[in-house]
Design a protein around this motif. Structure first.
Motif, PDB file in Angstrom:
ATOM      1  N   UNK A   1       0.837  -1.204   0.000  1.00 50.71           N
ATOM      2  CA  UNK A   1       0.000   0.000   0.000  1.00 50.71           C
ATOM      3  C   UNK A   1       0.873   1.256   0.000  1.00 50.71           C
ATOM      4  N   UNK A   2       1.995   1.202   0.726  1.00 57.98           N
ATOM      5  CA  UNK A   2       2.927   2.332   0.749  1.00 57.98           C
ATOM      6  C   UNK A   2       3.496   2.585  -0.651  1.00 57.98           C
ATOM      7  N   UNK A   3       3.762   1.506  -1.395  1.00 54.70           N
ATOM      8  CA  UNK A   3       4.266   1.650  -2.767  1.00 54.70           C
ATOM      9  C   UNK A   3       3.217   2.289  -3.675  1.00 54.70           C
ATOM     10  N   UNK A   4       1.960   1.912  -3.473  1.00 54.67           N
ATOM     11  CA  UNK A   4       0.880   2.516  -4.269  1.00 54.67           C
ATOM     12  C   UNK A   4       0.825   4.014  -4.009  1.00 54.67           C
TER      13      UNK A   4
ATOM     14  N   UNK B   1       1.082   5.259 -11.677  1.00 56.01           N
ATOM     15  CA  UNK B   1       1.599   4.067 -12.321  1.00 56.01           C
ATOM     16  C   UNK B   1       0.868   2.814 -11.839  1.00 56.01           C
ATOM     17  N   UNK B   2       0.717   2.698 -10.527  1.00 56.85           N
ATOM     18  CA  UNK B   2       0.144   1.489  -9.943  1.00 56.85           C
ATOM     19  C   UNK B   2      -1.310   1.284 -10.352  1.00 56.85           C
ATOM     20  N   UNK B   3      -2.135   2.307 -10.153  1.00 57.09           N
ATOM     21  CA  UNK B   3      -3.565   2.178 -10.449  1.00 57.09           C
ATOM     22  C   UNK B   3      -3.796   2.055 -11.954  1.00 57.09           C
ATOM     23  N   UNK B   4      -3.023   2.796 -12.748  1.00 60.71           N
ATOM     24  CA  UNK B   4      -3.159   2.689 -14.199  1.00 60.71           C
ATOM     25  C   UNK B   4      -2.804   1.281 -14.670  1.00 60.71           C
ATOM     26  N   UNK B   5      -1.732   0.733 -14.118  1.00 61.88           N
ATOM     27  CA  UNK B   5      -1.315  -0.632 -14.457  1.00 61.88           C
ATOM     28  C   UNK B   5      -2.435  -1.612 -14.122  1.00 61.88           C
TER      29      UNK B   5
ATOM     30  N   UNK C   1      -1.006 -15.903   3.709  1.00 61.04           N
ATOM     31  CA  UNK C   1      -0.832 -15.061   2.525  1.00 61.04           C
ATOM     32  C   UNK C   1      -1.802 -15.478   1.420  1.00 61.04           C
ATOM     33  N   UNK C   2      -1.957 -16.775   1.211  1.00 58.42           N
ATOM     34  CA  UNK C   2      -2.877 -17.273   0.186  1.00 58.42           C
ATOM     35  C   UNK C   2      -4.316 -16.892   0.518  1.00 58.42           C
ATOM     36  N   UNK C   3      -4.694 -17.010   1.788  1.00 56.67           N
ATOM     37  CA  UNK C   3      -6.057 -16.652   2.207  1.00 56.67           C
ATOM     38  C   UNK C   3      -6.306 -15.163   1.987  1.00 56.67           C
ATOM     39  N   UNK C   4      -5.317 -14.338   2.290  1.00 56.59           N
ATOM     40  CA  UNK C   4      -5.453 -12.892   2.090  1.00 56.59           C
ATOM     41  C   UNK C   4      -5.632 -12.568   0.603  1.00 56.59           C
ATOM     42  N   UNK C   5      -4.856 -13.242  -0.245  1.00 56.28           N
ATOM     43  CA  UNK C   5      -4.962 -13.008  -1.687  1.00 56.28           C
ATOM     44  C   UNK C   5      -6.347 -13.398  -2.196  1.00 56.28           C
ATOM     45  N   UNK C   6      -6.819 -14.581  -1.791  1.00 57.28           N
ATOM     46  CA  UNK C   6      -8.151 -15.044  -2.214  1.00 57.28           C
ATOM     47  C   UNK C   6      -9.225 -14.079  -1.730  1.00 57.28           C
ATOM     48  N   UNK C   7      -9.108 -13.644  -0.477  1.00 61.74           N
ATOM     49  CA  UNK C   7     -10.084 -12.710   0.080  1.00 61.74           C
ATOM     50  C   UNK C   7     -10.114 -11.393  -0.680  1.00 61.74           C
ATOM     51  N   UNK C   8      -8.944 -10.876  -1.031  1.00 60.96           N
ATOM     52  CA  UNK C   8      -8.868  -9.618  -1.770  1.00 60.96           C
ATOM     53  C   UNK C   8      -9.446  -9.771  -3.176  1.00 60.96           C
ATOM     54  N   UNK C   9      -9.150 -10.902  -3.826  1.00 59.58           N
ATOM     55  CA  UNK C   9      -9.686 -11.142  -5.171  1.00 59.58           C
ATOM     56  C   UNK C   9     -11.206 -11.244  -5.132  1.00 59.58           C
ATOM     57  N   UNK C  10     -11.740 -11.937  -4.128  1.00 58.08           N
ATOM     58  CA  UNK C  10     -13.198 -12.036  -3.984  1.00 58.08           C
ATOM     59  C   UNK C  10     -13.805 -10.655  -3.760  1.00 58.08           C
TER      60      UNK C  10
ATOM     61  N   UNK D   1     -10.599  -4.266  -8.282  1.00 54.94           N
ATOM     62  CA  UNK D   1      -9.355  -4.858  -8.769  1.00 54.94           C
ATOM     63  C   UNK D   1      -8.396  -3.810  -9.308  1.00 54.94           C
ATOM     64  N   UNK D   2      -8.887  -2.606  -9.625  1.00 52.94           N
ATOM     65  CA  UNK D   2      -8.006  -1.529 -10.079  1.00 52.94           C
ATOM     66  C   UNK D   2      -6.931  -1.254  -9.027  1.00 52.94           C
ATOM     67  N   UNK D   3      -7.298  -1.417  -7.764  1.00 51.52           N
ATOM     68  CA  UNK D   3      -6.359  -1.176  -6.666  1.00 51.52           C
ATOM     69  C   UNK D   3      -5.850  -2.492  -6.088  1.00 51.52           C
ATOM     70  N   UNK D   4      -6.720  -3.486  -6.026  1.00 47.53           N
ATOM     71  CA  UNK D   4      -6.350  -4.765  -5.415  1.00 47.53           C
ATOM     72  C   UNK D   4      -5.243  -5.463  -6.187  1.00 47.53           C
ATOM     73  N   UNK D   5      -5.325  -5.454  -7.516  1.00 41.34           N
ATOM     74  CA  UNK D   5      -4.291  -6.119  -8.310  1.00 41.34           C
ATOM     75  C   UNK D   5      -2.908  -5.505  -8.070  1.00 41.34           C
ATOM     76  N   UNK D   6      -2.762  -4.172  -8.169  1.00 43.29           N
ATOM     77  CA  UNK D   6      -1.444  -3.603  -7.867  1.00 43.29           C
ATOM     78  C   UNK D   6      -1.029  -3.787  -6.415  1.00 43.29           C
TER      79      UNK D   6
END
Length: 256
Positions: free
Chosen positions: A41-44, A50-54, A214-223, A233-238
């Motif tokens: 999040x700090x990198x975003x 760049x991050x959100x556009x990507x 980490x896997x559970x967090x990723x799945x939760x964010x994707x859902x 996903x505009x923000x979640x993916x980056x």
């Protein structure tokens, strides 16, 4: 120390350094995945445009592909494309790893720099993509053994989704273990696909509990991204991409 390094380094016929097939991993705590997300999040915030556009470009391309397939009447292909998009996610985030790396090096993030770094590792990236696509195709073979039709009914669809979810989860787990640290490792140390994959597998198996979190967090964010009609996903993916870079930096032992 420099002289010692010169003695142990081996090079191939092209003069490139021969690296070990496995790079050791650190032991990480179960709290680490939350710290990775905080750093992501700090990198975003450091490179929001760049991050959100990507993230937006990747999501919009995926949405366009889904729409074209659906409009073409190839409903069953949506399952295959969905699996393919899920499995190739780590490769699609390569530019995000580069952005995080640029920030870490104290550089001003530049898109051209991402392209340059990606092109340098194109051969290994393509090999990795090929492997992931083969797995995606294998996962979609559920359509062969479990054919569906327009008159399948609700129970038939539920059964298909259950079988598809089990098969998809298996291959998603396989990809997660193999690619958790592979692509950032390729970017950072120019390792080949085999070394990167073996290192990633070893790191995950040696930190099972933390990587499960980490896997559970990723799945939760994707859902979360899915229930927001993909807009999240505009923000979640980056966010996941940047966090994955920090996961690599903290988990894989760094060169001295």
């Amino acid at each position: 120390m420099d002289k010692d390094k010169e003695v142990v380094v081996e090079r191939d016929e092209n003069g490139e350094e021969i690296r070990p097939l496995l790079i050791s991993a650190n032991s990480i705590s179960v709290r680490a995945p939350f710290e990775w997300l905080a750093k992501g999040w700090a990198d975003i915030k450091r490179a929001p445009v760049f991050s959100v556009t990507y993230g937006a470009v990747i999501v919009l391309i995926a949405a366009l592909v889904f729409w074209l397939v659906y409009q073409g009447g190839h409903t069953t292909m949506l399952f295959t494309i969905g699996i393919g998009a899920l499995l190739t996610g780590p490769v699609l985030a390569f530019g995000l790893y580069s952005i995080s790396r640029q920030i870490e090096l104290g550089l001003e993030p530049r898109f051209g720099y991402c392209i340059k770094e990606s092109s340098k590792h194109m051969r290994n990236e393509m090999l990795f993509v090929l492997i992931l696509l083969i797995w995606a195709r294998a996962a979609s073979m559920v359509l062969v053994f479990f054919p569906i039709s327009d008159d399948i009914g609700i129970e038939g669809w539920l059964e298909f989704l259950a079988v598809g979810s089990i098969v998809g989860s298996f291959f998603a787990s396989l990809v997660f273990v193999t690619s958790a640290f592979s692509l950032p490792l390729m970017l950072d140390r120019n390792t080949d696909a085999i070394t990167s994959a073996l290192t990633s597998i070893n790191a995950v198996l040696n930190n099972k509990l933390a990587m499960l979190v980490w896997a559970i967090l990723i799945v939760g964010l994707i859902l979360l991204g899915i229930v927001t009609m993909g807009l999240g996903m505009f923000v979640i993916f980056p966010l996941i991409g940047h966090a994955s870079w920090h996961a690599y930096r903290e988990t894989i032992k760094q060169e001295e």
